[in-house]
Write a protein that holds these residues in place. Sequence first.
Motif, PDB file in Angstrom:
ATOM      1  N   VAL A  82       1.042  -1.504   0.445  1.00  0.00           N
ATOM      2  CA  VAL A  82       0.187  -0.052  -0.094  1.00  0.00           C
ATOM      3  C   VAL A  82       0.899   1.078   0.005  1.00  0.00           C
ATOM      4  O   VAL A  82       0.717   2.516  -0.353  1.00  0.00           O
ATOM      5  CB  VAL A  82      -1.137   0.082   1.227  1.00  0.00           C
ATOM      6  CG1 VAL A  82      -1.763   1.447   1.212  1.00  0.00           C
ATOM      7  CG2 VAL A  82      -1.472  -1.189   0.988  1.00  0.00           C
ATOM      8  N   GLU A 121      -6.733  -8.580  -3.621  1.00  0.00           N
ATOM      9  CA  GLU A 121      -7.790  -6.487  -3.571  1.00  0.00           C
ATOM     10  C   GLU A 121      -8.384  -6.029  -4.986  1.00  0.00           C
ATOM     11  O   GLU A 121      -8.562  -5.253  -5.074  1.00  0.00           O
ATOM     12  CB  GLU A 121      -6.258  -5.619  -4.123  1.00  0.00           C
ATOM     13  CG  GLU A 121      -5.197  -5.500  -2.944  1.00  0.00           C
ATOM     14  CD  GLU A 121      -5.045  -4.621  -2.230  1.00  0.00           C
ATOM     15  OE1 GLU A 121      -4.663  -3.814  -1.258  1.00  0.00           O
ATOM     16  OE2 GLU A 121      -5.342  -3.352  -2.623  1.00  0.00           O
ATOM     17  N   ARG A 146      -4.999   4.974  -3.681  1.00  0.00           N
ATOM     18  CA  ARG A 146      -5.336   2.984  -3.773  1.00  0.00           C
ATOM     19  C   ARG A 146      -5.509   2.520  -4.401  1.00  0.00           C
ATOM     20  O   ARG A 146      -5.183   1.662  -4.426  1.00  0.00           O
ATOM     21  CB  ARG A 146      -5.818   4.261  -2.142  1.00  0.00           C
ATOM     22  CG  ARG A 146      -6.127   2.583  -1.254  1.00  0.00           C
ATOM     23  CD  ARG A 146      -7.366   2.018  -1.679  1.00  0.00           C
ATOM     24  NE  ARG A 146      -7.273   0.493  -0.518  1.00  0.00           N
ATOM     25  CZ  ARG A 146      -6.355   0.053  -0.601  1.00  0.00           C
ATOM     26  NH1 ARG A 146      -5.104  -0.834  -2.028  1.00  0.00           N
ATOM     27  NH2 ARG A 146      -6.118  -1.493   0.274  1.00  0.00           N
ATOM     28  N   ASN A 178      -3.133 -11.839   1.663  1.00  0.00           N
ATOM     29  CA  ASN A 178      -2.523 -11.534   2.907  1.00  0.00           C
ATOM     30  C   ASN A 178      -1.759 -12.736   2.880  1.00  0.00           C
ATOM     31  O   ASN A 178      -1.464 -13.460   3.867  1.00  0.00           O
ATOM     32  CB  ASN A 178      -3.481 -10.841   3.637  1.00  0.00           C
ATOM     33  CG  ASN A 178      -4.382 -10.021   3.606  1.00  0.00           C
ATOM     34  OD1 ASN A 178      -5.144  -9.510   2.445  1.00  0.00           O
ATOM     35  ND2 ASN A 178      -3.774  -8.718   3.675  1.00  0.00           N
ATOM     36  N   GLY A 189       4.396  -1.546   4.859  1.00  0.00           N
ATOM     37  CA  GLY A 189       2.742  -1.252   4.312  1.00  0.00           C
ATOM     38  C   GLY A 189       2.278  -2.789   5.350  1.00  0.00           C
ATOM     39  O   GLY A 189       1.654  -3.180   6.457  1.00  0.00           O
ATOM     40  N   VAL A 191       1.419  -5.336   7.126  1.00  0.00           N
ATOM     41  CA  VAL A 191       0.948  -5.189   8.609  1.00  0.00           C
ATOM     42  C   VAL A 191       1.625  -6.608   9.101  1.00  0.00           C
ATOM     43  O   VAL A 191       2.097  -5.631  10.527  1.00  0.00           O
ATOM     44  CB  VAL A 191      -0.593  -5.305   9.229  1.00  0.00           C
ATOM     45  CG1 VAL A 191      -1.017  -6.659   8.769  1.00  0.00           C
ATOM     46  CG2 VAL A 191      -1.520  -5.016  10.193  1.00  0.00           C
ATOM     47  N   THR A 206       0.904   0.287  15.411  1.00  0.00           N
ATOM     48  CA  THR A 206      -0.202   1.459  14.960  1.00  0.00           C
ATOM     49  C   THR A 206      -0.975   0.610  14.144  1.00  0.00           C
ATOM     50  O   THR A 206      -0.895  -0.055  12.686  1.00  0.00           O
ATOM     51  CB  THR A 206       0.811   2.535  13.493  1.00  0.00           C
ATOM     52  OG1 THR A 206       2.064   0.657  12.560  1.00  0.00           O
ATOM     53  CG2 THR A 206       1.661   2.750  14.470  1.00  0.00           C
ATOM     54  N   GLN A 213     -11.843  -3.411  10.700  1.00  0.00           N
ATOM     55  CA  GLN A 213     -11.061  -4.466   9.479  1.00  0.00           C
ATOM     56  C   GLN A 213     -10.265  -5.687   9.870  1.00  0.00           C
ATOM     57  O   GLN A 213     -10.055  -5.876  10.976  1.00  0.00           O
ATOM     58  CB  GLN A 213     -11.025  -3.752   8.102  1.00  0.00           C
ATOM     59  CG  GLN A 213      -8.836  -3.314   9.017  1.00  0.00           C
ATOM     60  CD  GLN A 213      -8.626  -2.312   9.497  1.00  0.00           C
ATOM     61  OE1 GLN A 213      -9.194  -2.122  10.679  1.00  0.00           O
ATOM     62  NE2 GLN A 213      -7.504  -1.613   9.824  1.00  0.00           N
ATOM     63  N   ILE A 251      -7.488  -6.946  12.609  1.00  0.00           N
ATOM     64  CA  ILE A 251      -6.380  -5.682  12.707  1.00  0.00           C
ATOM     65  C   ILE A 251      -6.186  -6.144  14.320  1.00  0.00           C
ATOM     66  O   ILE A 251      -5.074  -5.844  14.517  1.00  0.00           O
ATOM     67  CB  ILE A 251      -6.062  -5.169  11.680  1.00  0.00           C
ATOM     68  CG1 ILE A 251      -6.701  -5.260  10.530  1.00  0.00           C
ATOM     69  CG2 ILE A 251      -4.228  -4.691  12.355  1.00  0.00           C
ATOM     70  CD1 ILE A 251      -5.306  -6.350   9.807  1.00  0.00           C
ATOM     71  N   TYR A 273      -6.473   6.745   9.723  1.00  0.00           N
ATOM     72  CA  TYR A 273      -5.992   6.233   8.065  1.00  0.00           C
ATOM     73  C   TYR A 273      -5.329   7.715   7.868  1.00  0.00           C
ATOM     74  O   TYR A 273      -4.633   7.520   6.828  1.00  0.00           O
ATOM     75  CB  TYR A 273      -7.423   6.173   7.349  1.00  0.00           C
ATOM     76  CG  TYR A 273      -7.459   4.306   7.309  1.00  0.00           C
ATOM     77  CD1 TYR A 273      -6.695   2.802   7.043  1.00  0.00           C
ATOM     78  CD2 TYR A 273      -9.159   4.355   7.629  1.00  0.00           C
ATOM     79  CE1 TYR A 273      -7.391   2.225   6.967  1.00  0.00           C
ATOM     80  CE2 TYR A 273      -9.418   3.193   7.605  1.00  0.00           C
ATOM     81  CZ  TYR A 273      -8.643   1.792   7.849  1.00  0.00           C
ATOM     82  OH  TYR A 273      -8.764   0.159   7.811  1.00  0.00           O
ATOM     83  N   ARG A 287     -12.190  -9.261   3.979  1.00  0.00           N
ATOM     84  CA  ARG A 287     -11.958  -9.788   2.713  1.00  0.00           C
ATOM     85  C   ARG A 287     -11.839 -11.147   3.212  1.00  0.00           C
ATOM     86  O   ARG A 287     -10.437 -11.921   3.530  1.00  0.00           O
ATOM     87  CB  ARG A 287     -10.101  -9.262   2.094  1.00  0.00           C
ATOM     88  CG  ARG A 287     -10.262  -9.474   0.764  1.00  0.00           C
ATOM     89  CD  ARG A 287      -8.678  -9.451   0.362  1.00  0.00           C
ATOM     90  NE  ARG A 287      -8.803  -7.922  -0.027  1.00  0.00           N
ATOM     91  CZ  ARG A 287      -6.933  -7.306   0.839  1.00  0.00           C
ATOM     92  NH1 ARG A 287      -6.189  -7.628   0.713  1.00  0.00           N
ATOM     93  NH2 ARG A 287      -6.946  -5.773   0.355  1.00  0.00           N
TER      94      ARG A 287
HETATM   95  N1  UDP Z   1      -2.644  -1.964   9.036  1.00  0.00           N
HETATM   96  C1  UDP Z   1      -2.079  -1.446  10.075  1.00  0.00           C
HETATM   97  N2  UDP Z   1      -1.315  -1.386  10.697  1.00  0.00           N
HETATM   98  C2  UDP Z   1       0.002  -1.058   9.938  1.00  0.00           C
HETATM   99  C3  UDP Z   1      -0.390  -1.777   8.153  1.00  0.00           C
HETATM  100  C4  UDP Z   1      -1.847  -1.781   8.043  1.00  0.00           C
HETATM  101  O1  UDP Z   1      -3.659  -1.659  10.337  1.00  0.00           O
HETATM  102  O2  UDP Z   1       0.560  -1.010  10.209  1.00  0.00           O
HETATM  103  C5  UDP Z   1      -3.783  -2.477   8.610  1.00  0.00           C
HETATM  104  C6  UDP Z   1      -4.937  -2.085   7.172  1.00  0.00           C
HETATM  105  O3  UDP Z   1      -5.382  -1.051   7.094  1.00  0.00           O
HETATM  106  C7  UDP Z   1      -5.488  -2.934   5.931  1.00  0.00           C
HETATM  107  C8  UDP Z   1      -4.432  -4.713   6.821  1.00  0.00           C
HETATM  108  O4  UDP Z   1      -4.053  -3.901   8.775  1.00  0.00           O
HETATM  109  O5  UDP Z   1      -6.562  -2.592   7.160  1.00  0.00           O
HETATM  110  C9  UDP Z   1      -4.342  -5.314   6.097  1.00  0.00           C
HETATM  111  O6  UDP Z   1      -2.616  -4.102   5.619  1.00  0.00           O
HETATM  112  P1  UDP Z   1      -1.947  -4.708   4.125  1.00  0.00           P
HETATM  113  O7  UDP Z   1      -1.136  -3.383   3.871  1.00  0.00           O
HETATM  114  O8  UDP Z   1      -0.837  -5.699   5.208  1.00  0.00           O
HETATM  115  O9  UDP Z   1      -2.629  -4.941   3.282  1.00  0.00           O
HETATM  116  P2  UDP Z   1      -3.534  -4.778   2.262  1.00  0.00           P
HETATM  117  O10 UDP Z   1      -4.445  -3.735   2.484  1.00  0.00           O
HETATM  118  O11 UDP Z   1      -3.424  -5.536   1.348  1.00  0.00           O
HETATM  119  O12 UDP Z   1      -5.293  -6.152   2.888  1.00  0.00           O
END
Ligand code: UDP
Length: 330
Positions: A82, A121, A146, A178, A189, A191, A206, A213, A251, A273, A287
């Motif tokens: 991301v 995605e 995005r 994922n 990014g 997570v 964070t 989500q 998360i 965000y 997802r």
């Molecule tokens: N996310 C989070 N903290 C972080 C990185 C990501 O809360 O430090 C959240 C992000 O907003 C999303 C989820 O974790 O809701 C998965 O994010 P990632 O970028 O790993 O994958 P994707 O969004 O492509 O599913």
Amino acid sequence: MRSIVTGGAGFIGSHLTELLLEQGDEVVALDDLSTGRLENLNRAVRHPHFIFVEGDIRDTALVDRVVDGADRVFHLAAAVGVRIIVDHPLESLRTNIHGTESVLEACRRHSVALLLASTSEIYGKNTADALSEDADRILGSPLKSRWTYAAAKGIDEAFAHAYWQQFDLPVTIVRLFNTVGPRQTGRYGMVVPNLVGQALRGEPLTVYGDGRQTRCFSYVHDIVPAMVRLQEEPRSVGRAFNLGGSFEVSILDLAERIVQLLDSPSRIELVPYERAYGPGYEDMRRRVPDNTLSRELVGFAPTTTLDEIIRAVAQDRASRMATQIGASGL
Ligand code: UDP
């Protein structure tokens, strides 16, 4: 069997490269090292049947030379994460669209079968209980960077399907949900490595938005063998397959589990965000894959639990921290 892995120095590509070498293939990994890392190939380079080629998949002459004489191509090279998508939308569009067309064209010229790594995605904001491969795509405005990744990968799939339809090129598409594991960096990014790195360093974890989500994380060693089996299964040609984990987790719950499992002193911080990714960022609320097709065709049944995934990622992060490899991007 000569296999090409584009993005072979990346997180998933390097694990795939090792598996193919173990199977007895000769493997050529093509990577421009923009996000991939040579140290991911430390094991592979010791193998006599491994070749590394540094280069960009948009370089059509180079791709043509690499694909010439191959039996199959696993196309994983992509601008992904991301952070990259939001900050560098042109890379996301150019590498993912022009690069994929260049790989497909080389495969057509040399009649080489191709597996395209796509992504969950592409389903966008569809929050169905279980996303089957024919689920609708619900994407946001193309003016929001995005969505460039989801848009580009959707075009990649359409390109691949068109090469199959019009040129009879044997093409299989996998949509990865994922995928997580050792060697994945939190720099762009993702997570799990990001939160695990924070927990190990004692920094706040964070969690973006309200943390409610959800995602279904899958372990790279469950996913990569299924990719190979699907590529080798003749009935997969011209079709797309979900490959994802079977356990849905929010998360926030993920962050709490990481703190608990790693016995970390870190607290959890909810980050808007907007602060993480700038104004107007839209997340996917949910997802969840329906893996029925891949289970029926190649027996895909992921077994690694979330706790095991977290532990494996933590072990990898900890050893990187110890050797100072990529310490800034943990
Ligand atoms: N996310 C989070 N903290 C972080 C990185 C990501 O809360 O430090 C959240 C992000 O907003 C999303 C989820 O974790 O809701 C998965 O994010 P990632 O970028 O790993 O994958 P994707 O969004 O492509 O599913």
